[in-house]
Design an enzyme around this catalytic site. Sequence first.
Site, mmCIF file in Angstrom:
data_model
loop_
_atom_site.group_PDB
_atom_site.id
_atom_site.type_symbol
_atom_site.label_atom_id
_atom_site.label_comp_id
_atom_site.label_asym_id
_atom_site.label_seq_id
_atom_site.Cartn_x
_atom_site.Cartn_y
_atom_site.Cartn_z
ATOM 1 C CE1 TYR C 313 0.042 5.838 -0.882
ATOM 2 C CE2 TYR C 313 -2.158 6.070 0.125
ATOM 3 C CZ TYR C 313 -0.970 6.365 -0.473
ATOM 4 O OH TYR C 313 -0.686 7.802 -0.827
ATOM 5 C CE1 TYR C 364 -1.431 10.015 2.318
ATOM 6 C CE2 TYR C 364 -1.471 12.568 2.344
ATOM 7 C CZ TYR C 364 -1.588 11.178 1.848
ATOM 8 O OH TYR C 364 -2.745 11.176 0.788
#
Lengths: 142, 143, 409
Positions: C313, C364
């Site tokens: 991430y 995203y």
Amino acid sequence: MVKLIEGIPIMRPYIDLDNQGYWDAVKNHKLVLQYCTKCNRFIHPPRPMCPTCRSQDTMEWKESSGKGILYSYVMFTSPKMAYPAYELPYAVVLVELEEGVRIVTNTHEIEPDEVQIGLPVEVMFEDLPDGQTVYRFKKREA
Amino acid sequence: MTVEYNPDQKIPHPAMWGVLYKSSTPFWEGVKNKKIMLQKCKSCGNLLNPPRPMCPKCQSQENEWITAKGTGKIYSWVTFNEAPHPAFKAPYAAVLVELDEGPRIVSNMVDVKPEDLEIGMAVEVTFEDVAEDLTLPKFRKAG
Amino acid sequence: MLQEYMDRKYRTDNKPSVEANLIKNNVAIVGIGQTQYTKNSGRDELDLACEAIQNAVDDAGLKMSDIDGFDTFILDRLSLPMLINSLGTPNVRFSCEVSGGGGAGCAVAVHAAAAVATGQADYVCCYRSLNEASGHRYGRGDDFIEYMPVALTPNYGYIWPLGFVTPLGWAGVWGRRWMHEFNITREQLGWWPVVLREYAQNNPEATYFGRPMTHEDYMESPMIVDPLKLHDCCVNTDGAAAYIITTVERAKDLKQTPAIIAASAQCCPIEQEIQTIYQRPSISGLVETWYVGQELYRVAECGPDDIDVAQLYDPYSIGGIIQLEELGFCERGEGGKFVEGGDNIRIDGKIPCNTAGGLLSEAYLHGWNLVIEGVRQIRGTSYNQVKDVELSMVTGGPGVASSGIILRR
């Protein structure tokens, strides 16, 4: 170096029973820190229980020397992500106080190219036109 | 009676945080034009209120809009004797109207006191401009 | 766990036994779905969510009515009741909204897996839908002015009024300490975004598909929040993604090769807030990522050398590179050298990372796209397929309560 843009209010802190003492002190131009008298330890940000001894009645407010060193920082350089109440660029710095805890703050009379890790700094206060008092850090002699 | 508002207070707007759900836009456009629009699934004919992007019966994302007749019956109601929001002056009622087409809609009454409300009362729609940027569908006794 | 981290000694005597873990090898991701990733969807988030969930249901070979659980993390603007009212799922018996923001990128899967492993639900759908590019971007400074004259909580009061209003800033402070303490250079940082952009050139669904970037382009990109440049930061995305979790037993009757969860972990350490980890003895590393890695390796009974591909991430480049250190793919403080030139994280490298383009170049989507790519690598359907993948790792965000999973065939 933080310059406010006229007409845009800056956000106020959220004051509750656990941190009232901290913000009351700022109002009186004092920087205080929460201190556990059992562990002889400073704690920041304030909280209702000492995370070391789990006591809820050994905490008091102790005035900080207000002196520390610049531990880290970021420089807001683009309006994309910045807070619109401040003129760009502005620095947000993490100051490690002599008491051992670190606080997030802005700078006063420190040019962008002078903002460096390790810079000795000390606290100052400013009363804003909207009635708020804020703390910032300025250079000091090492 | 009609709901009275405090003029210095903002009535909650359906576009929360300035954003109106696109699937709700035809409903609010309709209200502006003094119509109650109902979403209808193109695939199975299911009528939906509030509007939504997918039909819960057949999972179709295709829909169309029909104009409701604007008539219905009081299905239930509550009376606010204390205002839960500063924009409203108590007492007033919030009613749940079952439209003749089937879906139910939340509204206020015009010219009916809360104590005179009855379940099953026949009502018809009327439109009120409550703020510069907000029109609301309200109901009055039919006939 | 802070002490364990400082000692670099992961204890096993204070953790549940591996045998007690009901998720390990019993639960799998069986369906993945997404919408197009765009800069302006022109649609509602609810609408996008419905499409992504339908795609995931179809991909798994299920019916919408089979879904009986929903899971996401906080800061979600969808209303779950309206989602259920739209999908028409008649039998929803489990729902969950995990704390930690992006850190919960995998915790959502962990909680969904726990629900199916313990019989709370049969098929849990993990969903995320955002109009961040055209609508409301998370963590923009001007939002705070309009909607928040007073800081949201007491602890935000110590940081937000200082103009310290975005996760990029909060992370920049610990990121700068890391760069300072280990002499990490700007040039080194740049290799993470550059390699991810290379991956995106093979992924037609990526935001930056068809828009390559050289290291020189990176170096010339503007500073957003010093020390982070524009291309250090995640893209803005409109879109939705979903995946479906069920037991390995039920997966046998479904359409796809299941991505079996070999290990899952979540970590909420002390002195943790929204990236403002500033009271820890050291802030140049990430206890939560280290802990998640150690737990994953313990439960899956493997080590970093056994991981074939990783989706880390990375809301900003620094967050991706520090994770390489904390997960043991390289030594502490060596992350900069490790990514230099890019080969170690390319497809034939030591640990191929974020092979669909990650948060910087694919989308995203708050980590949902990373989980989906982790599943594709197990299925063998990635646009940048790594050879013979046995173990595929995915992590949650750095600097917040974090999470991770290891998937296997």
